[in-house]
Design an enzyme around this catalytic site. Structure first.
Site, PDB file in Angstrom:
ATOM      1  N   GLU A  86       0.856  -1.193   0.000  1.00  0.00           N
ATOM      2  CA  GLU A  86       0.000   0.000   0.000  1.00  0.00           C
ATOM      3  C   GLU A  86       0.891   1.242   0.000  1.00  0.00           C
ATOM      4  OE1 GLU A  86      -2.301  -0.213   3.639  1.00  0.00           O
ATOM      5  OE2 GLU A  86      -1.943   1.902   4.029  1.00  0.00           O
ATOM      6  N   HIS A 103      -2.818  -5.856  10.863  1.00  0.00           N
ATOM      7  CA  HIS A 103      -3.697  -6.908  10.334  1.00  0.00           C
ATOM      8  C   HIS A 103      -3.551  -8.231  11.089  1.00  0.00           C
ATOM      9  CE1 HIS A 103      -3.344  -4.750   6.137  1.00  0.00           C
ATOM     10  NE2 HIS A 103      -4.037  -4.044   7.013  1.00  0.00           N
ATOM     11  N   ASN A 106      -5.456  -5.945   2.377  1.00  0.00           N
ATOM     12  CA  ASN A 106      -6.053  -5.439   3.613  1.00  0.00           C
ATOM     13  C   ASN A 106      -7.330  -6.238   3.898  1.00  0.00           C
ATOM     14  OD1 ASN A 106      -4.856  -3.504   1.669  1.00  0.00           O
ATOM     15  ND2 ASN A 106      -4.629  -2.295   3.507  1.00  0.00           N
TER      16      ASN A 106
END
Ligand code: FAE
Length: 527
Positions: free
Chosen positions: A381, A466, A504
């Site tokens: 990202e 995460h 994600n």
């Protein structure tokens, strides 16, 4: 627009959470169904139970975030954090330790049940959201559907056609997922940092891809035009967004309360679970005040218990219950299969002519997608670093295909579950991310930043956004989240995901919960 469609589909307008919450809390000692937590999986469970006409009590350890502070805002910004920022801390603990080696990122704050927690385990810290909406309150809003081939690899027993045709679209629609207007993206100063990172990736022969978001891009464009109050364009993200973000309190949880069957009780931390002689569940709950003191310990009974405390919260509850003997028949796989989704953060230093802009939106909209590279699969990202100053830094959160997994063990002294993750397991993620960013640095004659993560480290290998796994689908539970060994006990959150999903994770967590709830409500007897 999407939010309006979602609301219209549900036949609701905006629900006043506080009014709904005030209606009941103390009265409910027993409910047919209890949901622990109010993040993605929990919110899906609460809505679908409520729609099925089942009276449901949601127990959330954090606050309801709807009351403005002295500054008129509900949440504080990343640049001026105060007590609202972190969960019972006297100093913030942001992912970036320093800037130019200076201790200017973190600030002293008053201890309070703030919205972001950093749960420290021996070799890994886990960031989680606290409050009604869980991670949706603090996350970057990136709403990514995983690659079908990797989803199938991770969930071989789940019908992928059903997921991609029904449950992923349902999750995206309910969450209010939308995409940035490419023309605006190309022209706005607020995404210059992303365009620079895209150019550098392309110079290395790497592919980039837009990622959808639950932040309302219409609102963001109005922020840029000066016609809406700034939030994503005012440094708001990890300590909450005051505008524009479709967090769960505005989507699933508002709809759940709208059914009239769901009550949310805040500052209520579930600690113990046991089974009564009649087969119902008894949940021991500590109710805390704004200082964190336990003001009451209370037991709640239910026939159906849904665990949505997130990978850490749910796994801890079950590992504790198995160890102390209150749910002794839990499977040996409870507490295993935990991973970081291969998270690792890094920063690069750009040339003087490659400015990233003083103005940066806090919502990421693009990733470097090298997942198809079987020798070194990485999805990175392109992350913002909004300081209000030009700093020439490109920041990234890489998701690597790290196969390492860890287990939880119960520590009686602290009455908590500890994750046995090692530094060597993080090093696997670093080495994969490094291969990708070495390529980018080499193609652009640039170097890493040494001033951001403490100890001159170029990779932040000691935290994850995460956390996944701990009660993996098909192992600790059946193929629909029903906990093995105990009927009417369900896991409905990120603990079902086996440590890695390649992107994600919240869209996957939501879609999986939708799938499991559809099956459970159809098959398990109604209370
Ligand atoms: P989660 O959302 O963590 O909710 C669990 C809830 O349960 C929380 O509200 C807890 O306070 C509560 N709880 C826990 N234990 C108890 C207990 N014992 N009693 C009562 N309540 C309890 O669970 N993901 C994306 O897909 N895109 C992103 O852009 C993204 N950015 C992120 C940025 C940050 C800073 C962070 C921290 C995370 C980010 N994530 C992102 C991850 C995402 O938010 C996370 O995967 C989900 O929130 C996990 O959903 P769960 O339903 O598993």
């Amino acid at each position: 627009m999407v939010a309006l469609q979602t609301a219209a589909t549900l036949g609701i307008t905006r629900i006043n959470l506080q009014a709904a919450q005030a209606a009941e809390p103390d009265a409910v000692d027993n409910a047919p169904a209890i949901v622990i937590g109010s993040g993605y999986g929990a919110a899906v469970a609460a809505l679908r139970l409520g729609q099925a006409g089942i009276r449901t009590l949601v127990l959330e350890m954090g606050r309801l975030w709807n009351t403005p502070g002295a500054d008129g805002k509900v949440f504080c910004s990343t640049t001026a954090p105060d007590q609202r920022s972190m969960w019972f801390r006297t100093r913030t603990e942001a992912p970036l330790a320093t800037f130019l080696w200076l201790d200017v990122v973190n600030k002293d704050i008053t201890s309070y049940p703030g919205v972001l927690d950093r749960v420290r385990h021996q070799n890994i810290s886990v960031y989680v959201g606290r409050g009604v909406g869980g991670g949706s309150l603090v996350n970057g809003g990136m709403a990514v559907t995983p690659l079908r081939s990797y989803f199938t690899e991770q969930f071989p027993t789940v019908n992928a056609t059903e997921m991609y045709d029904t449950y992923f679209p349902r999750a995206r629609q309910m969450l209010g997922v939308n995409t940035i207007d490419p023309a605006w993206f190309e022209s706005t100063e607020w995404y210059r940092f992303t365009r620079i990172s895209r150019k550098h990736a392309q110079n290395a022969g790497l592919k980039t891809t837009f990622v959808p978001s639950v932040y309302d891009f219409g609102h963001m464009q109005r922020e840029a035009a000066g016609t809406a109050t700034k939030s994503a364009l005012a440094g708001e993200v990890i300590y909450g967004n005051n505008e524009g973000k479709r967090s769960l309190d505005k989507t699933y949880l508002a709809a759940a309360l709208g059914t009239g069957n769901v009550t949310i009780q805040t500052l209520s931390r579930a600690r113990g679970i046991r089974r009564a002689a009649d087969g119902s569940y008894v949940v021991t709950v500590d109710r805390i005040d704004n200082t964190g003191a336990v003001v009451e310990t209370k037991e709640y009974g239910c026939s159906y218990l849904f665990l949505g405390g997130g990978s850490l919260g749910t796994t801890e509850l079950l590992v504790r219950a198995r160890t102390v003997g209150s749910l002794p028949a839990l499977d040996a796989t409870v507490g295993t299969g935990w991973g970081t989704n291969g998270n690792v953060m890094t920063g690069r230093s750009n040339h003087l002519w490659d400015t990233v802009g003083a103005n940066q939106s806090t919502m990421p909209v693009m990733g470097i997608d090298d997942w198809a590279n079987t020798a070194n699969p990485v999805f990175a990202e392109i992350a913002p670093l909004p300081t209000g100053l030009e700093h020439w830094i490109s920041l990234y959160l890489a998701i690597t295909k790290n196969p390492e997994r860890a287990s939880f063990s119960y520590d009686a002294a602290s009455d908590s579950a500890k994750i046995g993750w090692t530094a060597a397991q993080s090093a696997v993620s670093v080495s994969m991310a490094k291969k990708l960013f070495d390529r980018i640095n080499s193609a652009n004659s640039t170097i890493y930043r040494y001033d951001l993560f403490g100890n001159n480290k170029t990779f932040a290998d000691d935290f994850t956004y995460h956390p996944l796994g701990g009660c993996v689908l098909g192992k600790a539970t059946d193929n629909y989240g029903r906990v093995k060994g105990y009927s009417k006990l369900y896991v409905t959150d990120g603990s079902l995901v086996p440590g890695s999903i390649g992107v994600n994770p919240f869209v996957t967590i939501t879609a999986l919960a939708e799938r499991n709830m559809a099956r459970v409500l159809a098959e398990d007897a109604a209370p």
